[in-house]
Design an enzyme around this catalytic site. Structure first.
Site, PDB file in Angstrom:
ATOM      1  N   GLY A  56      -7.738 -17.468 -39.080  1.00  0.00           N
ATOM      2  CA  GLY A  56      -7.309 -18.611 -39.895  1.00  0.00           C
ATOM      3  C   GLY A  56      -8.473 -19.701 -39.724  1.00  0.00           C
ATOM      4  O   GLY A  56      -9.207 -19.567 -38.724  1.00  0.00           O
ATOM      5  N   CYS A  57      -8.488 -20.972 -40.514  1.00  0.00           N
ATOM      6  CA  CYS A  57      -9.525 -22.038 -40.744  1.00  0.00           C
ATOM      7  C   CYS A  57      -9.551 -22.714 -38.992  1.00  0.00           C
ATOM      8  O   CYS A  57     -10.562 -22.756 -38.442  1.00  0.00           O
ATOM      9  CB  CYS A  57      -9.513 -22.502 -41.603  1.00  0.00           C
ATOM     10  N   PHE A  58      -8.362 -23.240 -38.743  1.00  0.00           N
ATOM     11  CA  PHE A  58      -8.152 -23.805 -37.332  1.00  0.00           C
ATOM     12  C   PHE A  58      -8.374 -23.026 -36.244  1.00  0.00           C
ATOM     13  O   PHE A  58      -9.087 -23.415 -35.230  1.00  0.00           O
ATOM     14  CB  PHE A  58      -6.485 -24.378 -37.184  1.00  0.00           C
ATOM     15  N   THR A  78     -10.508 -20.524 -36.125  1.00  0.00           N
ATOM     16  CA  THR A  78     -11.867 -20.197 -36.019  1.00  0.00           C
ATOM     17  C   THR A  78     -12.475 -21.429 -35.339  1.00  0.00           C
ATOM     18  O   THR A  78     -13.298 -21.200 -34.246  1.00  0.00           O
ATOM     19  CB  THR A  78     -12.423 -20.109 -37.278  1.00  0.00           C
TER      20      THR A  78
END
Lengths: 349, 349, 349, 349
Positions: free
Chosen positions: C152-154, C156
């Site tokens: 996921g973006c967060f 990462t």
């Protein structure tokens, strides 16, 4: 016992409606007695707009003319077009005053309305009765009227920019081009890709090119003042900001005039009207300079090379372009100071 | 041993310069051998632009023609106007090719330059030699030239929007009005209230009304193609976004034409030129649809009511309006594919 | 006959999907052979995304495993959670490689998945097989794998910021607090008041406080590296911008360390990995410095007064936080240079 | 003959000063009699702020204590730190009341002031006399005082969020972490790359990590209420918007408490104070919900998993964080209703 005028707002959960709430809450002669929404009836309005927590305790009422009649003296219609056309006659029959913020009573010709709005026009008898409330231009007619048709946001900025020169007869009427730009709040609170943050932020675009429904509204008012039929070119653009309209208006003048002369003409035309401010020579207004306020600021530039006048006119689309002018019209209707409840400074920065 | 063309960028710490770095870093036939700045010489460019950390290790060089001659084959001038006029002749004498992104070699008349730029014009001999690099229009002249004058950002968007109709002879040349809007990066990295976030965010305004120095540049190119002198009305506005230009252009047509005819004309004019994209009928481009790319997207609308054509043209002001077109011109100069190093997709959203 | 790897993108009309298109179009070893959407099948993708006009001519395909098998070697799943869990097994059975950008294969425990995603977990056999593709940390496992679960973006941004210190054993594991901020594109292209421009512009807010589904994903990866169970406090905020994530991470250190020591530790941990850049002492990264690129930039500050380490980690949520890392993982799977197709500079400004 | 209190504003051309003008213009008991600026004296203030055209006709006065004494009863100091420390004693000696918006009288320890502000502290006798005007917490002391030190913007949001829990003794005082985010107007109207639109738009970043001068101000107030020395971790971030602060505050609680209990505690603490609004369970405020107003809205979340309380507190940094609280303090000083001149609704959207 209150001696204030009792106001109801229908369409209170739209941006126009919620701005009316903000403005009327500090109006010296008005109290809000009913906030009305066709959806969400029974729920506190603060559920829809948390910024109203502990400020407006009211729950939303349903649309019920009998009830409104008991609770209010004046009704603001901040509803989508089509709705006001149905409602206003009933409210007027019930003895209420009506200020309609939609487009339903603006166009005198039902045919023209139908062409641009793709919707059945309102009852012609009521359309005939409605006064087009461009306050600084037609304010005299507003006094004592029962049904005010509040101008659109683009027409307000544009017409205030054009009136002095058209009225004076200096404009070549066939040459008028209006390049208008609006913040996103003009599109309302409804959902769509066109108001999606990731699509609109850091983006600029034109829309409804040559097809915007405010075109005939501007033409009708210009034609009336010019005494002949005026046709304009009108383009609308979306600016990645929330509030504000700027109209850049191009007009060929019949003869050359100095900017000093032109500014004098404009200042004379709006003499005594505190909400229109004409900038000094070489200065043009920015939308932020009227943000949150009822002002319309206008700057002009005459190009000797081409004989063309450029007019820059800015408003806050939700105040002077909607709720603020509606309150100004109420003030005029009632014979109050036109600035009652509106005498505040733009918020800057 | 490198077989790539060696490029130097003067003015590497401005937005135009840093965009050239981004573009040339992935160009198949070019390598950057010197990044040059009159200030900050000796410091790593990544100190000024941390996004270049570990990508560009170079320190900034001072401006030194002898040194540049040793290190480079071509020089990009991304300097303020006034500087290129001085530098370019020296660089050319040293045997270098020059692509100038400033306004110094765009206007063929020194008098006109002085009037609009309030600055002494460059040596007329070099001005005469400079090729105006509007790639899709004058690209043939760019081939083999030694000194390219890269068009301004507003002229690029505007001229690409106007050329097909002017070339064809359908436009009433006296009627052209250009209402242009730009993101803030067009004003560069210099400081001032006009680029202060709190003043510009949530704000829209016009500036330099009837006084923008891109006016004569547009007029000169139109006049050349029209074969007669053209004068336009030109207004620039600031949009609260970083990148992007949208020009809304109004032209009266001598005769009525259908939108189908007009779109066909535009597509024919730009046939084979991949960076200009003409939209289908009823569609208009948004600046975000070319963001970060070298495209110019154009949409049109003909209004039967007024006989007026509205053209919407968008570019990324730092790519097609500056560094991208400069690279495209280098490609044309060198006889490479015009899209070399530029064949990437706009960044969306 | 092409020798490139053929890629299909399912969910091509979401922001993750359309970014994959942008990235793969210039990838040296991959060609896109099918863009797939459960809605809009049969329509050109450029109808949904006009910036792709004349770049991607393809019409959207429907989801059909047989067809995909014929057209592609690898499939990117850029679908909402719940969808990939169903599809991936079928695609793997058909002999395709799969890179899944959703959350469906990230959490090893079905129970935990169900608790946070409120959805039935995917088949445990496939979940067990999936490699969690945090490229710089678990890249070795990605090589040769058939099913990559893209982080996921967060997670990462957060995990790259935490890994060196957790791996080294210097962190008090119970003290970790992650205060994360994201641009609006993280919410995707779906409609809602939460992505409505007029509601989000000039606004900043927290959401899903203590309830974000990326919490267990971060905890799982930290626990694995720490060798014991880690629980964190995690808050997400929405920033009025389109792209970018910044995680501010607070950790108590077991002992004091100088910032020089800490920076050295971080640089050592990421040695040879070009997409993670550690800032010099006293410098912290901004999201714009990685905008449009695959970089993760990290800065740190150790506060002698409180013994607490503050870590600032930034990524572009759609590149390193989605499509870019997915391509990086494909590169690792295939044994290519991890930067293939990703070696471009952030777009600035 | 006016019976209103006469107010002078020094530093009237900064954002704090111009907001004071906006607020005092509609204050029922105050009139502005002098707007003062060390630069621009003699020029109309509307030259600096065109939104004040025809609203404030005044020209700017120079700083002249004798003149101020004649024209005013109370002076607002909206000057950079260092200036107020010099001026306030003179104004007080002249018999004027002073409300200082700078940091010069906030820190009781000259040593601490010097460490964080890198500037010589003000005369300790006056520092001792100054009342720290966090209205809802120390309002009792403000009554009848002559010198108010108005709190900083970050301290206002943060302290209002922390006070109930610290006062009650439920917080682990060593665990407090404040992750604060501010709109750009907090940096004032001065120029710099840090407020340059093209650098800040579509960007999010941390600054002054562990070094912000508001750190000791927060610690001093917490320590006073807690009865023991409190040290916090404090990080500030810049949000690409003009107005608004959101503080996310993390505190370990000594024992578990339900959110219902905690909300009850907060509501009880602020009972009767209309400008602090506590959100219902599961709701958190957004900065836009207090935009342009004097409200501070607070939401909380207790995480059973970690035993940590998360507090979200928002204000408009120029109103409650500067000019609004200054007016509120004047109201308290004078024994007026604390909401006099401040009882307006946030502007939404």
């Amino acid at each position: 016992m209150s001696t204030k005028l009792r106001a109801a707002i229908i369409g209170a959960t739209g941006y126009g409606g919620v701005e009316l709430i903000r403005l009327l809450l500090t109006h010296p002669h008005v109290e809000i007695t009913s906030v009305i929404s066709s959806s969400n009836a029974g729920a506190p309005i603060a559920d829809s707009y948390p910024h109203l927590n502990q400020i407006v305790q009211d729950t939303l009422d349903a649309i019920d003319v009998g009830l409104i009649k008991d609770k209010a003296d004046v009704v603001f219609l901040a509803t989508p077009h089509g709705v006001a056309g149905e409602l206003a006659p009933k409210l007027l029959e019930a003895g209420l005053k009506v200020v309609d913020l939609s487009g339903d009573f603006r166009l005198k010709s039902g045919e023209v309305y139908e062409k641009w709005y793709k919707h059945k026009p309102a009852d012609p008898a009521y359309v005939a009765k409605a006064v087009y409330g461009l306050s600084e231009v037609f304010g005299e007619e507003v006094k004592g009227s029962e049904l005010i048709s509040n101008p659109g946001c683009f027409p307000t900025a544009t017409l205030l920019g054009l009136m002095p020169i058209v009225k004076k007869g200096w404009a070549e009427l066939g040459s008028i081009i209006v390049d208008a730009k609006s913040g996103v709040s003009g599109a309302g609170r409804g959902l769509g890709l066109g108001v999606h943050f990731s699509e609109i932020n850091e983006n600029f675009l034109a829309y409804k090119v040559n097809k915007h429904q405010h075109t005939p509204e501007i033409e009708q008012a210009l034609s009336r003042v010019a005494g002949e039929e005026v046709m304009i070119t009108f383009t609308t653009h979306l600016v990645p900001m929330t509030r504000g309209i700027l109209s850049t208006i191009y007009v060929n003048l019949k003869e050359k005039h100095t900017e000093d002369e032109l500014i004098k003409l404009y200042r004379h035309y709006y003499e005594g009207r505190q909400f229109v401010r004409i900038r000094d020579k070489g200065k043009w207004p920015a939308t932020k300079e009227v943000w949150g306020s009822n002002y319309c600021d206008i700057g002009i530039s005459f190009d000797e090379r081409t004989g063309r006048l450029t007019i820059i006119s800015v408003i806050d689309n939700i105040v002077k372009g909607a709720g603020g002018q509606a309150v100004q019209n109420l003030n005029l209707m009632m014979g109050w100071d036109e600035a009652a409840g509106l005498a505040f400074t733009p918020v800057y920065p």
